[in-house]
Design an enzyme around this catalytic site. Sequence first.
Site, mmCIF file in Angstrom:
data_model
loop_
_atom_site.group_PDB
_atom_site.id
_atom_site.type_symbol
_atom_site.label_atom_id
_atom_site.label_comp_id
_atom_site.label_asym_id
_atom_site.label_seq_id
_atom_site.Cartn_x
_atom_site.Cartn_y
_atom_site.Cartn_z
ATOM 1 N N ASP A 104 0.818 -1.213 0.000
ATOM 2 C CA ASP A 104 0.000 0.000 0.000
ATOM 3 C C ASP A 104 0.852 1.264 0.000
ATOM 4 O O ASP A 104 0.477 2.274 -0.610
ATOM 5 C CB ASP A 104 -0.917 0.005 1.224
ATOM 6 C CG ASP A 104 -2.081 -0.962 1.061
ATOM 7 O OD1 ASP A 104 -1.960 -1.879 0.235
ATOM 8 O OD2 ASP A 104 -3.090 -0.804 1.752
ATOM 9 N N ASP A 147 -1.487 -5.324 4.631
ATOM 10 C CA ASP A 147 -2.819 -4.761 4.804
ATOM 11 C C ASP A 147 -3.981 -5.591 4.265
ATOM 12 O O ASP A 147 -4.988 -5.763 4.931
ATOM 13 C CB ASP A 147 -2.877 -3.377 4.160
ATOM 14 C CG ASP A 147 -1.941 -2.392 4.831
ATOM 15 O OD1 ASP A 147 -0.818 -2.795 5.162
ATOM 16 O OD2 ASP A 147 -2.314 -1.229 5.021
ATOM 17 N N LYS A 148 -3.909 -6.061 3.034
ATOM 18 C CA LYS A 148 -5.034 -6.797 2.442
ATOM 19 C C LYS A 148 -4.770 -8.282 2.375
ATOM 20 O O LYS A 148 -5.687 -9.079 2.203
ATOM 21 C CB LYS A 148 -5.325 -6.287 1.011
ATOM 22 C CG LYS A 148 -5.396 -4.789 0.874
ATOM 23 C CD LYS A 148 -6.387 -4.160 1.832
ATOM 24 C CE LYS A 148 -6.382 -2.641 1.730
ATOM 25 N NZ LYS A 148 -5.109 -2.008 2.073
ATOM 26 N N CYS A 151 5.434 -2.351 8.382
ATOM 27 C CA CYS A 151 5.788 -1.012 8.883
ATOM 28 C C CYS A 151 5.620 -0.924 10.403
ATOM 29 O O CYS A 151 4.640 -1.412 10.964
ATOM 30 C CB CYS A 151 4.959 0.043 8.192
ATOM 31 S SG CYS A 151 5.222 0.077 6.399
ATOM 32 N N GLU A 171 -6.850 4.186 -0.534
ATOM 33 C CA GLU A 171 -6.416 4.839 0.703
ATOM 34 C C GLU A 171 -5.756 6.177 0.381
ATOM 35 O O GLU A 171 -5.135 6.331 -0.667
ATOM 36 C CB GLU A 171 -5.389 3.975 1.434
ATOM 37 C CG GLU A 171 -5.986 2.772 2.108
ATOM 38 C CD GLU A 171 -4.936 1.990 2.880
ATOM 39 O OE1 GLU A 171 -5.333 1.078 3.612
ATOM 40 O OE2 GLU A 171 -3.733 2.278 2.751
ATOM 41 N N SER A 173 -5.503 5.184 5.163
ATOM 42 C CA SER A 173 -4.598 4.103 5.521
ATOM 43 C C SER A 173 -4.610 3.943 7.039
ATOM 44 O O SER A 173 -5.243 4.719 7.747
ATOM 45 C CB SER A 173 -3.186 4.436 5.020
ATOM 46 O OG SER A 173 -2.296 4.657 6.055
#
Length: 471
Positions: free
Chosen positions: A78, A120-121, A191, A439, A465
């Site tokens: 992302d 994230d996904k 992250c 995002e 995000s």
Amino acid sequence: MRSDAVKTGVQKAPSRALFRAAGLADEDFSKPFIGIANSWNEIIPGHIHLDRLVDEVKRGIVEEGGVPFTYGVPGVCDGIAMGHAGMRYALPSRETISDCVELMMQAHCFDGWVGVTNCDKITPGMLMAMGRLDIPSIMLTGGPMMEGRHQGKGYDTQSVFEVLGEYAAGKADEERVREVEGCACPGEGACAGLFTANTMACLTEAMGLSLEGCGSSLAISREKREIARRTGRRIVQLVRKNVRPSKFVTEGTFLNAVKVDMAIGGSTNTALHIPAIASEFGHCIDLCVFDEISRQIPHITSLRPSGPYFMSDFDRAGGVPAVLRRLKSRLSDEMTVTGKTIHEIADGAKVRDPEIIRPISKPFHREGGIAVLYGNLAPGGAVVKQAAVSEKMMKFTGTARVFDSELEAIEAISSRRIRNGDVVVIRYEGPKGGPGMPEMLSPTSLIAGMNLSDSVALITDGRFSGAPRGP
């Protein structure tokens, strides 16, 4: 076993021949076949080490008497996709990932599977597949990145986005931008703050779908490798006992996840992911549930972007098990893939730093990390990470500055046309106007970097995000 459909009986000689070409021997055909959904790639920092974790999972599977089969799953970074047309592909990739796992598991009749995932996904997509397939399964999340360090200060991805705001405000020069860029992301892992990737990893553990300590153990740690090997052994045990997710995942599993989410101040994206995952398991978690639980569960750990602590601090303080211990009286006692219940895990946990993971009686904020707001602009509800909003911005009146795209808003913010008392409104970035519901980290980070997050609000039909802070 499910795999008998491709390996047992004279009529299965063709498929056995193909398995032999892939390296199997006679003795392997009596063992459980375990699929490993591996989202390793050389693009996403949170994934660049997953091949090494997969090696440990395979060792565990073989030690426990199974046969491992690894296959690939796509993933979008992302942070790299942010701010251009590529971001429109990120959220839809969640469904693609779920479909990929379903495709591979059903086509090859594996007896069980391990999702080796991060970010994230990818993690939500694999969890959706877990519910949809209802085959013995377990998640291994790849772990957080260490924060970057420079002159005694910690940095992460959010720091880079925000220093661009400082640059736009004339408070940082290009050399300073490059300095932050060079130290913010020191290596492998998701992250370093409690952004969407690490939030979902922690909630996977809170739902009992990964082993203890998996959610916060660092990507570079020996503990993560040990968890990977134990995960491999555990999946074979689950297959032999036919422990499918439907046997222990309940509505209470997801309510527990939302409670932990509120306590740790997780990403607003959980309001999209948890309902989608629950739906695949046959349960309904409505948006209003997040707001109801947020009023009951206080915010007890203040991690980036809401506060000063990084994921490494959270892990050192005891991680998810320590949060479960703090919340035990408010959690339902659900079974987990470990063979223990949530309360048993809580009882065995230790809070190693009571300032980082505080008691419920001494929270950072009286309410949970997320709030759902209702009004004429959003009668169906709008989501905000209230733990990352200044107290003086809880009530705010300002002048609407309306933009019809993210890029228009970024240009206005960067050219200093947004002032104290403005409300930035970004339209046409939602599920219909902006296909893929991209995002938008840049506008919020620019506002924060320009020191306007205590005097400027932002409203959008789009999506944020896991990193933004401010109202």
